[in-house]
Write an enzyme that holds these catalytic residues in place. Structure first.
Site, PDB file in Angstrom:
ATOM      1  N   MET A 100       0.835  -1.202   0.000  1.00 53.96           N
ATOM      2  CA  MET A 100       0.000   0.000   0.000  1.00 53.96           C
ATOM      3  C   MET A 100       0.871   1.254   0.000  1.00 53.96           C
ATOM      4  O   MET A 100       0.519   2.255  -0.628  1.00 53.96           O
ATOM      5  CB  MET A 100      -0.963  -0.007   1.193  1.00 53.96           C
ATOM      6  CG  MET A 100      -2.140  -0.931   0.955  1.00 53.96           C
ATOM      7  SD  MET A 100      -3.255  -1.185   2.340  1.00 53.96           S
ATOM      8  CE  MET A 100      -3.724   0.437   2.811  1.00 53.96           C
ATOM      9  N   GLY A 101       1.992   1.214   0.685  1.00 48.30           N
ATOM     10  CA  GLY A 101       2.930   2.331   0.629  1.00 48.30           C
ATOM     11  C   GLY A 101       3.438   2.523  -0.788  1.00 48.30           C
ATOM     12  O   GLY A 101       3.449   3.639  -1.321  1.00 48.30           O
TER      13      GLY A 101
ATOM     14  N   TRP B 230       1.990   1.582  -3.471  1.00 46.34           N
ATOM     15  CA  TRP B 230       0.869   1.983  -4.311  1.00 46.34           C
ATOM     16  C   TRP B 230       0.792   3.509  -4.403  1.00 46.34           C
ATOM     17  O   TRP B 230       0.425   4.065  -5.434  1.00 46.34           O
ATOM     18  CB  TRP B 230      -0.433   1.412  -3.740  1.00 46.34           C
ATOM     19  CG  TRP B 230      -1.663   1.767  -4.506  1.00 46.34           C
ATOM     20  CD1 TRP B 230      -2.166   1.140  -5.607  1.00 46.34           C
ATOM     21  CD2 TRP B 230      -2.567   2.846  -4.235  1.00 46.34           C
ATOM     22  NE1 TRP B 230      -3.315   1.750  -6.028  1.00 46.34           N
ATOM     23  CE2 TRP B 230      -3.592   2.805  -5.197  1.00 46.34           C
ATOM     24  CE3 TRP B 230      -2.615   3.841  -3.266  1.00 46.34           C
ATOM     25  CZ2 TRP B 230      -4.639   3.702  -5.221  1.00 46.34           C
ATOM     26  CZ3 TRP B 230      -3.664   4.744  -3.291  1.00 46.34           C
ATOM     27  CH2 TRP B 230      -4.652   4.661  -4.264  1.00 46.34           C
ATOM     28  N   HIS B 231       1.146   4.197  -3.315  1.00 47.37           N
ATOM     29  CA  HIS B 231       1.113   5.659  -3.313  1.00 47.37           C
ATOM     30  C   HIS B 231       2.270   6.260  -4.103  1.00 47.37           C
ATOM     31  O   HIS B 231       2.209   7.415  -4.492  1.00 47.37           O
ATOM     32  CB  HIS B 231       1.113   6.187  -1.876  1.00 47.37           C
ATOM     33  CG  HIS B 231      -0.203   6.027  -1.210  1.00 47.37           C
ATOM     34  ND1 HIS B 231      -0.556   4.898  -0.508  1.00 47.37           N
ATOM     35  CD2 HIS B 231      -1.277   6.854  -1.142  1.00 47.37           C
ATOM     36  CE1 HIS B 231      -1.773   5.035  -0.037  1.00 47.37           C
ATOM     37  NE2 HIS B 231      -2.244   6.212  -0.406  1.00 47.37           N
ATOM     38  N   GLY B 232       3.313   5.476  -4.306  1.00 48.66           N
ATOM     39  CA  GLY B 232       4.463   5.949  -5.072  1.00 48.66           C
ATOM     40  C   GLY B 232       5.674   5.087  -4.773  1.00 48.66           C
ATOM     41  O   GLY B 232       5.866   4.662  -3.643  1.00 48.66           O
TER      42      GLY B 232
END
Length: 180
Positions: free
Chosen positions: A97-98, A100-102
C-alpha cells in the site's frame, strides 16, 4: 505537532470531500458507490483505523493480496504458524500500500510504519485474548477509558506517520538537519 495534526485533518477533509462528490455524482446517474471513510478518527487502534480509512483500497488489498497470501502460506506452513502467517501478510499488504502511493522510500516507510502498527495490534490482541480470556477481553473492549486512550494514540500515530507520506527523503533529511 500542530502542523502534523492540521495536515492530517486537511488530507482527510480533502480526500473525503472528493469521495463524497464522486458518490453524489454517481448517485445522480443511478450508480451506487460505497463510502470510502467511516469515522476513522474514532478508531481505537490501527486495525480499526484501516477498516474505516480508504475503505476501497483496504478492501481491495484484503481481497487481492492478504487473503490469498494467508491461504497460500497457511497451506504451506500449517495451522500452528497461522499467527505469524497473518502478521507477515499484514506487513506485506501495508508495504504494498505504501508502494501503491508511489515507488519512493518515503512511501515505503509510511506503509511499513502502518504495517508494523497493525502487526503489533494483531499480536497484542492475541496476547490479550489469551491472558484475559473471553470475559476479560470483552471487559477490556468495553472500558471507555481504554477506548479513548486508544483513539488518541491511534490519531497521533496516524498523524505522525504522515510526515513520511508528505515529504520526500531529501526534504526529511533537510528538516532533520535544521533540528540538529
Amino acid at each position: 505537532p500542530v502542523a502534523l495534526i492540521a495536515s492530517y485533518l486537511y488530507l482527510y477533509m480533502n480526500f473525503s470531500g472528493y469521495c463524497d462528490m464522486a458518490i453524489g455524482t454517481a448517485g445522480l446517474v443511478g450508480i451506487g458507490v460505497e463510502e470510502n471513510f467511516a469515522h476513522p478518527f474514532l478508531a481505537r487502534n490501527l486495525q480499526e483505523f484501516w477498516n474505516n480509512w480508504h475503505i476501497t483500497l483496504s478492501t481491495y488489498m484484503r481481497d487481492m493480496v492478504f487473503s490469498p497470501l494467508v491461504k497460500a502460506l497457511s497451506r504451506r506452513l500449517g495451522p500452528r504458524a497461522m499467527p505469524h502467517v497473518i502478521a507477515f501478510s499484514i506487513f506485506a499488504v501495508f508495504a504494498l500500500m505504501g508502494a501503491w502511493h508511489g515507488l519512493a522510500l518515503n512511501f515505503l516507510i509510511y506503509g511499513s510504519l502502518h504495517g508494523i502498527g497493525v502487526v503489533e495490534c494483531h499480536y497484542y490482541t492475541l496476547y490479550l485474548k489469551k491472558r484475559l480470556g473471553k470475559t476479560g477481553y470483552a471487559a477490556y473492549q468495553d472500558n471507555q477509558w481504554l477506548r479513548w486512550a486508544g483513539i488518541v494514540v491511534t490519531f497521533l500515530y496516524a498523524a505522525g506517520t504522515l510526515f513520511f507520506f508528505s515529504n520526500s527523503i531529501p526534504q526529511i533529511r533537510d528538516m532533520m538537519l535544521v533540528l540538529k
